[in-house]
Design a protein around this motif. Structure first.
Motif, mmCIF file in Angstrom:
data_model
loop_
_atom_site.group_PDB
_atom_site.id
_atom_site.type_symbol
_atom_site.label_atom_id
_atom_site.label_comp_id
_atom_site.label_asym_id
_atom_site.label_seq_id
_atom_site.Cartn_x
_atom_site.Cartn_y
_atom_site.Cartn_z
ATOM 1 N N ARG A 60 50.345 53.016 45.293
ATOM 2 C CA ARG A 60 49.742 52.264 44.185
ATOM 3 C C ARG A 60 48.952 53.201 43.265
ATOM 4 O O ARG A 60 48.955 53.034 42.037
ATOM 5 C CB ARG A 60 48.852 51.133 44.721
ATOM 6 N N ARG A 148 40.229 37.007 33.356
ATOM 7 C CA ARG A 148 40.996 38.202 33.693
ATOM 8 C C ARG A 148 41.757 38.627 32.441
ATOM 9 O O ARG A 148 42.098 37.786 31.595
ATOM 10 C CB ARG A 148 42.005 37.869 34.793
ATOM 11 N N LYS A 159 45.443 49.941 39.178
ATOM 12 C CA LYS A 159 44.046 49.960 39.599
ATOM 13 C C LYS A 159 43.401 51.056 38.745
ATOM 14 O O LYS A 159 43.242 52.207 39.159
ATOM 15 C CB LYS A 159 43.944 50.240 41.100
ATOM 16 N N TYR A 164 37.817 47.860 35.145
ATOM 17 C CA TYR A 164 36.762 47.349 36.035
ATOM 18 C C TYR A 164 35.469 46.971 35.314
ATOM 19 O O TYR A 164 34.555 46.433 35.939
ATOM 20 C CB TYR A 164 36.548 48.318 37.204
ATOM 21 N N GLU A 193 41.741 35.953 40.713
ATOM 22 C CA GLU A 193 41.218 36.715 41.857
ATOM 23 C C GLU A 193 39.710 36.865 41.732
ATOM 24 O O GLU A 193 39.107 36.407 40.756
ATOM 25 C CB GLU A 193 41.892 38.092 41.920
ATOM 26 N N SER A 195 36.264 39.566 41.770
ATOM 27 C CA SER A 195 36.030 40.789 40.993
ATOM 28 C C SER A 195 36.636 42.011 41.677
ATOM 29 O O SER A 195 36.952 42.996 41.025
ATOM 30 C CB SER A 195 34.529 40.991 40.762
ATOM 31 N N GLY A 196 36.824 41.933 42.996
ATOM 32 C CA GLY A 196 37.440 43.045 43.718
ATOM 33 C C GLY A 196 38.223 42.553 44.914
ATOM 34 O O GLY A 196 38.314 43.250 45.929
ATOM 35 N N GLU A 197 38.767 41.342 44.814
ATOM 36 C CA GLU A 197 39.474 40.735 45.955
ATOM 37 C C GLU A 197 40.571 39.812 45.443
ATOM 38 O O GLU A 197 40.436 39.220 44.386
ATOM 39 C CB GLU A 197 38.532 39.863 46.816
ATOM 40 N N ASN A 198 41.616 39.662 46.235
ATOM 41 C CA ASN A 198 42.594 38.591 45.989
ATOM 42 C C ASN A 198 42.095 37.321 46.660
ATOM 43 O O ASN A 198 41.204 37.353 47.512
ATOM 44 C CB ASN A 198 43.969 38.973 46.537
ATOM 45 N N LEU A 217 45.618 42.076 40.837
ATOM 46 C CA LEU A 217 46.033 43.316 41.479
ATOM 47 C C LEU A 217 46.948 42.963 42.654
ATOM 48 O O LEU A 217 46.707 41.967 43.357
ATOM 49 C CB LEU A 217 44.805 44.082 41.985
ATOM 50 N N GLY A 219 47.320 43.347 45.821
ATOM 51 C CA GLY A 219 46.466 43.829 46.902
ATOM 52 C C GLY A 219 47.247 44.190 48.158
ATOM 53 O O GLY A 219 48.165 43.473 48.563
ATOM 54 N N VAL A 220 46.858 45.291 48.764
ATOM 55 C CA VAL A 220 47.472 45.700 50.030
ATOM 56 C C VAL A 220 47.055 44.710 51.120
ATOM 57 O O VAL A 220 47.860 44.331 51.986
ATOM 58 C CB VAL A 220 47.053 47.145 50.374
ATOM 59 N N THR A 221 45.816 44.254 51.075
ATOM 60 C CA THR A 221 45.347 43.281 52.074
ATOM 61 C C THR A 221 46.046 41.930 51.856
ATOM 62 O O THR A 221 46.384 41.241 52.821
ATOM 63 C CB THR A 221 43.817 43.108 51.972
ATOM 64 N N GLY A 256 40.629 41.864 50.695
ATOM 65 C CA GLY A 256 40.517 43.160 50.013
ATOM 66 C C GLY A 256 40.176 44.226 51.032
ATOM 67 O O GLY A 256 39.631 43.921 52.094
ATOM 68 N N THR A 257 40.482 45.451 50.684
ATOM 69 C CA THR A 257 40.164 46.550 51.601
ATOM 70 C C THR A 257 38.670 46.575 51.884
ATOM 71 O O THR A 257 38.247 46.740 53.026
ATOM 72 C CB THR A 257 40.616 47.883 50.980
HETATM 73 C C1 LIG Z 1 40.499 43.349 41.270
HETATM 74 C C2 LIG Z 1 40.937 43.526 42.673
HETATM 75 N N1 LIG Z 1 41.749 42.604 43.217
HETATM 76 C C3 LIG Z 1 42.163 42.714 44.489
HETATM 77 C C4 LIG Z 1 41.770 43.766 45.290
HETATM 78 C C5 LIG Z 1 42.253 43.861 46.703
HETATM 79 O O1 LIG Z 1 43.161 44.921 46.827
HETATM 80 P P1 LIG Z 1 43.380 45.649 48.220
HETATM 81 O O2 LIG Z 1 43.654 44.598 49.216
HETATM 82 O O3 LIG Z 1 44.559 46.530 47.985
HETATM 83 O O4 LIG Z 1 42.148 46.403 48.511
HETATM 84 C C6 LIG Z 1 40.936 44.751 44.767
HETATM 85 C C7 LIG Z 1 40.499 45.888 45.574
HETATM 86 O O5 LIG Z 1 40.994 46.958 45.416
HETATM 87 C C8 LIG Z 1 40.515 44.628 43.424
HETATM 88 O O6 LIG Z 1 39.711 45.545 42.886
#
Ligand SMILES: Cc1ncc(COP(=O)(O)O)c(C=O)c1O
Length: 307
Positions: A60, A148, A159, A164, A193, A195-198, A217, A219-221, A256-257
């Motif tokens: 990614r 968003r 990313k 951000y 989503e 601010s930093g998570e799905n 995003l 997301g890997v998680t 999220g990670t």
């Molecule tokens: C905006 C946003 N959405 C989703 C995620 C979750 O992504 P991931 O599960 O790859 O960490 C993140 C974290 O990186 C993010 O910043």
């Protein structure tokens, strides 16, 4: 505050934490073009440390670099090795890893196509992202007044640093209003989503999450949870969710990670389900922790062991 560790990987070398500096004319500092990742390494139940889904995160990172014209001079393999090296050389058994590819100093102005593209990787110790009790008790969220990025405005697959500012504004608004986290909709009102998570919701035993065609995003998680849910026999739909569905969900959680699998107990002062972690969230949270740091070895392809 981030606790210092000994070394940071900068441009192919391990340098002392305090020596890892950039010039004030660093282009990315002014205009926000560049790529980054957030990756976790966990100490597993057998005592060994593994970086979780390193390959997917670096893929990614390189996808983001391609999207924004900031290809690093290092290969995927070199960046992956450097991630392992940073954790190992700092003597860490758990870490949050932050690779970052940025546009260095040289020319100013937004174009600057010939400025050097630099790469750094830092590791630090990071506990629970959304607060001490978040994983067990769940968090209170607020729908943001910020949308968003419209698909014509940003690059959801990227990313990218500059994007951000949108997350930061939403997060600050939510925190200043007394909530733990923001939920962002797109300009047509679809849930996107955090601010930093799905985000996921549960309704009548089925899991729903917004599709990748929206401004979210990948997301890997998110992908991990979809995989684990299907293995658990929980049906999953990737489809649009509107605000009402969110308020009326039986359960909701972020992935999220950093945030891992964090239950959402409230949205805009409405309790979600019984206002506490729900049974499906709990099951998936457990499966997630088993995969990242427990004894679940069902997906060896997700693990890069350090020792
Ligand atoms: C905006 C946003 N959405 C989703 C995620 C979750 O992504 P991931 O599960 O790859 O960490 C993140 C974290 O990186 C993010 O910043």
């Amino acid at each position: 505050m981030v606790d210092k560790v000994k070394k940071i990987w900068l441009e192919g070398e391990l340098v002392d934490w305090d020596e890892a500096r950039v010039h004030v004319l660093t282009h990315s500092l002014h205009y926000g073009l560049g790529a980054f990742e957030g990756i976790r390494a966990y100490r597993r139940s057998d005592g060994r440390t593994a970086i979780f889904r390193l390959r997917e995160h670096i893929d990614r990172l390189l996808d983001t670099c391609k999207l924004v014209f900031t290809m690093p001079r290092f290969t995927r393999a070199q960046i992956m090795d450097a991630c392992s090296l940073v954790v190992r050389e700092n003597g860490m058994d758990e870490a949050y890893l932050r690779p970052l590819v940025y546009v260095g100093d040289g020319a100013m102005g937004v174009y600057a196509p010939d400025n050097p593209i630099r790469t750094m990787i830092v590791a630090w110790r990071w506990g629970t992202y959304l607060g001490k009790d978040a994983l067990e008790q769940g968090i209170r969220t607020k729908i943001s007044s910020w949308s968003r990025h419209h698909l014509h405005v940003g690059l959801p697959r990227a990313k990218m640093m500059g994007q951000y500012t949108n997350s930061t504004l939403a997060k600050r608004e939510a925190r200043m209003a007394g909530y733990d986290e923001a939920i962002l909709l797109d300009t047509s009102g679809q849930v996107c989503e955090g601010s930093g998570e799905n985000i996921f919701i549960v309704k009548n035993g089925r899991l729903y999450t917004p599709p990748l065609s929206l401004s979210i995003l990948a997301g890997v998680t998110r992908d991990t949870i979809i995989t684990l849910a299907r293995e658990e026999g929980i049906p999953v739909s990737e489809e649009s969710i509107i605000r009402d569905q969110l308020y009326l969900a039986d359960e909701a959680f972020f992935t999220g990670t950093a945030a891992e699998v964090t239950p959402i107990r409230e949205v805009d002062n409405r309790a979600i389900g019984e206002g506490k972690i729900g049974p499906i969230t709990k099951r998936l949270q457990q499966r997630y922790f088993d995969a990242v740091k427990g004894s679940d070895d069902a997906h060896p392809e997700w693990l890069t062991f350090l020792r």
